[in-house]
Write an enzyme that holds these catalytic residues in place. Structure first.
Site, PDB file in Angstrom:
ATOM      1  CG  ASP A   1      47.896  11.426  18.556  1.00 23.39           C
ATOM      2  OD1 ASP A   1      48.471  12.518  18.360  1.00 23.39           O
ATOM      3  OD2 ASP A   1      46.862  11.080  17.944  1.00 23.39           O
TER       4      ASP A   1
ATOM      5  CD  GLU B   1      48.057  15.596  20.912  1.00 24.94           C
ATOM      6  OE1 GLU B   1      48.196  16.649  20.286  1.00 24.94           O
ATOM      7  OE2 GLU B   1      47.572  14.575  20.382  1.00 24.94           O
TER       8      GLU B   1
END
Ligand code: CA
Length: 658
Positions: A341, A372
């Site tokens: 994340d 990400e």
């Protein structure tokens, strides 16, 4: 106390220089004794406290003793307790000149009581399900062989339609059941049995480490995605059948992983090392104030994550924590991959160190790593190279990043609800061509560095986005719209034939809806859950995905991890700006074949004159606007016209044996 200016002088660089500790931390268990180790060079005193239970609200709760710990020259406080301490709950009392004495859980805790408030000593051998010693990772030759389906534990089986027994609905254990729609005999398969039929080979599971936003002691219907880590090294209690007994969640989480492995499905864990649930008062903050997080020059907390704090991966002991934590999950839980994340908040050195550590395991270089890689502001040391898209060349080919351009090219800008992409009206053709080539002309070095997605837990579902962008003020998300289903099929045809790693949100293939909600992280379970009745209502769509997945597996060039296939391909465009096509060649059905992929995003027919591109002979269709698979469903040559909003995927006929 929110401002940390006064403690920063003691932190970061100085602690890294003089106090970096390379050894094991946490409760180191043996049957004969357990050694407790906490790194805290700036603490003036540390004690360990033992409890009979994980909370004071349980029967028989009492403090069993408080013991002083001693510090070594690296700032590690330790205490050894003699005897078999498995099942003992504990906390640390950490004293610091600026903060007084504060109680904390162990950042390295491998087990904990209800709500993760007290750590627990665990004999991990007793948490292994039957047959665990034979459980093996599901690894792929190359990252581009993975076909990823992203799901949240609770969403997966919350509905009665899942056919999962009531006691396991919304829990880890749901993954262990063989189920049909509503549990009826002869009804279509659901849950893991359904996934086997669908053909995906990898699930990415939203956070299942212990997170803070759900009260595990409550029986109320609560919901949260769980991007709020409290204890990084143990599973979430609300997904277990008993959040009070620390070993239960561990065993049940392993049961889930084992069941998926038995189904031939790899498990990628969604990890959120970039921030913690709490800022002041988190285990990290209490353990070494000012060290584990980034702060702005004024002493306030850096907040690139948007969640109140950013952890400091460039600090050696937090980098070590991340590496230790990943290695622990990979080894103890047999995980097959990790999805980072906000990876853009971590530095590339840390990501490279994690990669190197995983590579030391058996076939470890095949453990998936992607994240990400957004370019975000955060208060790290100037010159730190962050793991964002523009720095992907600092990372090896087996570390990948989500491709936001792919998402927007296919179905329009994520943040403007009426914005359209290629599948709605044939727009964004140039962005689409960049995307289907896995961004290799841009930020990705190889297709193995690009995760293609048009739907994920963030943003609207595919179906919702198509509904609102096309039907504007009357989206009617809960209804079947033939035009939307057709666009959805075109999006799928592009997804499974693109270079890169294909990724969809669970249920994209059954027109999953959240009724237009674009950020359902704390929406009710009823909005987030997978409604399994849709596998019947949208059977044609599910079958279309199934066929495309089969095709992707059959035709190796779709899965090329190198740029080789891209360089061999030929790119075809129609005179109109809405038609797009290309050829690919390589090994399929045991011989060298050429494939032709034609996409039409417009609501009118688009024709491709093959001769003008030097393409002769006859072509067999495998995919059209209705069907997809590996069977021949039609013959074409010369000028090929593709119906509105559809794909036509063909393979060159075998000249000897047509
Ligand atoms: Ca929790």
């Amino acid at each position: 106390m929110n401002n940390y200016k006064h403690v920063l002088a003691n932190s970061g660089v100085l602690l890294d220089k003089y106090y970096y500790f390379d050894g094991k931390l946490g409760a180191i268990y043996n049957k004969e004794c357990t050694e407790f180790r906490l790194w805290s060079p700036t603490a003036t005193d540390v004690k360990v406290r033992f409890f009979s239970t994980g909370s004071d609200s349980e029967p028989g709760a009492k403090v069993l003793g408080t013991y002083p710990m001693t510090k070594n020259d690296k700032g590690v406080w330790s205490y050894t307790a003699v005897g078999d301490l498995a099942g003992m709950y504990y906390t640390y009392l950490v004293s610091h000149s600026d903060f007084g004495e504060r109680e904390t859980g162990d950042i390295y805790a491998r087990a904990a009581g209800v709500n993760g408030n007290r750590s627990m000593v665990v004999n991990l051998e007793t948490t292994n399900p039957q047959g665990w010693e034979n459980d093996k990772r599901i690894l792929f030759e190359h990252p581009t062989d993975a076909i990823i389906w992203e799901v949240q534990v609770r969403d997966f089986s919350y509905c009665e339609s899942s056919g999962v027994s009531e006691k396991h609905r919304g829990k880890f254990m749901a993954f262990t059941e063989h189920t049909t729609l509503f549990g009826k005999e002869g009804a279509p398969a659901t849950c893991v049995d359904y996934l086997k039929e669908l053909g995906i080979n990898c699930v990415q599971i939203n956070p299942f480490y212990d997170f803070g936003s759900i009260d595990e002691a409550s029986t109320a219907d609560q919901y949260n995605w769980g991007y709020d880590p409290k204890n990084f090294n143990l599973p979430e209690g609300s997904f277990s059948t008993d959040p009070y007994k620390g070993e239960v969640r561990i065993r049940e989480c392993k049961e889930m992983i084992k069941a998926l492995h038995e189904a031939g499905i790899a498990v990628v864990m969604d990890v959120v090392y970039n921030h913690t649930y709490s800022s002041v008062g988190s285990w990290f903050d209490i353990s070494v104030p000012g060290y584990y997080y980034r702060y702005n020059k004024d002493g306030n907390w850096s907040n690139g994550s948007g969640c109140g704090n950013d952890t400091a991966s460039e600090h050696k002991m937090y980098r070590k924590f991340m590496i230790d934590s990943i290695m622990y999950w990979a080894q103890e839980y047999h995980l097959d991959g990790f999805r980072f994340d906000l990876m853009g908040l971590h530095d590339t050195d840390t990501m490279n160190e994690i990669r190197k550590a995983l590579n030391t395991l058996e076939n470890g270089e095949k453990i998936l790593m992607y994240g990400e890689a957004w370019d975000m502001f955060t208060a790290c040391q100037p010159g730190t190279i962050m793991a964002n898209q523009k720095n992907m060349h600092y990372l090896p080919n087996n570390v990948a990043a989500f491709c936001d351009n792919y998402r927007d090219a296919v179905k329009g800008n994520e943040f403007e609800q009426h914005s359209c992409g290629f599948v709605q009206n044939g727009s964004r053709r140039n962005e689409l061509f960049r995307a289907v080539r896995a961004e290799t002309d841009f930020w990705a070095r190889t297709p193995s560095q690009a995760v293609n997605y048009a739907s994920c837990h963030d943003g609207r579902t595919m179906y919702d986005k198509l509904c609102v962008s096309v039907h504007h003020n009357n989206p009617q998300y809960d209804k079947r719209h033939e035009d939307i289903v057709r666009m959805n099929k075109l999006a799928a045809a592009i997804m499974y034939t693109s270079q890169g790693i294909p990724f969809i949100l669970a249920g994209e293939e059954m027109a999953r809806t959240k009724l237009g909600e674009h950020n359902s992280y704390c929406s009710p379970s009823k909005l987030n859950r997978i409604d399994w009745t849709r596998i019947v209502e949208y059977k044609d769509l599910v079958d279309y995905y199934k066929g495309l997945i089969k095709l992707r597996k059959a035709f190796a060039p779709f899965r090329d991890h190198t740029e080789g296939t891209i360089h061999k391909g030929m790119w075809l465009f129609t005179d109109n700006p809405t038609g797009a096509g290309y050829t690919l060649e390589g090994e399929a059905y045991g011989k060298h074949r050429k494939m032709l992929l034609l996409f039409n995003g417009a609501n009118h027919q688009e024709c491709f004159d093959l001769a003008s591109h030097g393409l002769t002979g006859w072509w067999d269709a495998l995919v059209n606007h209705e069907e997809a698979g590996t069977e021949f469903i039609g013959e074409y040559s010369r000028v090929i016209c593709v119906p509105p909003t559809s794909a036509l995927i063909l393979v060159e006929q075998d000249e000897i044996n047509p």
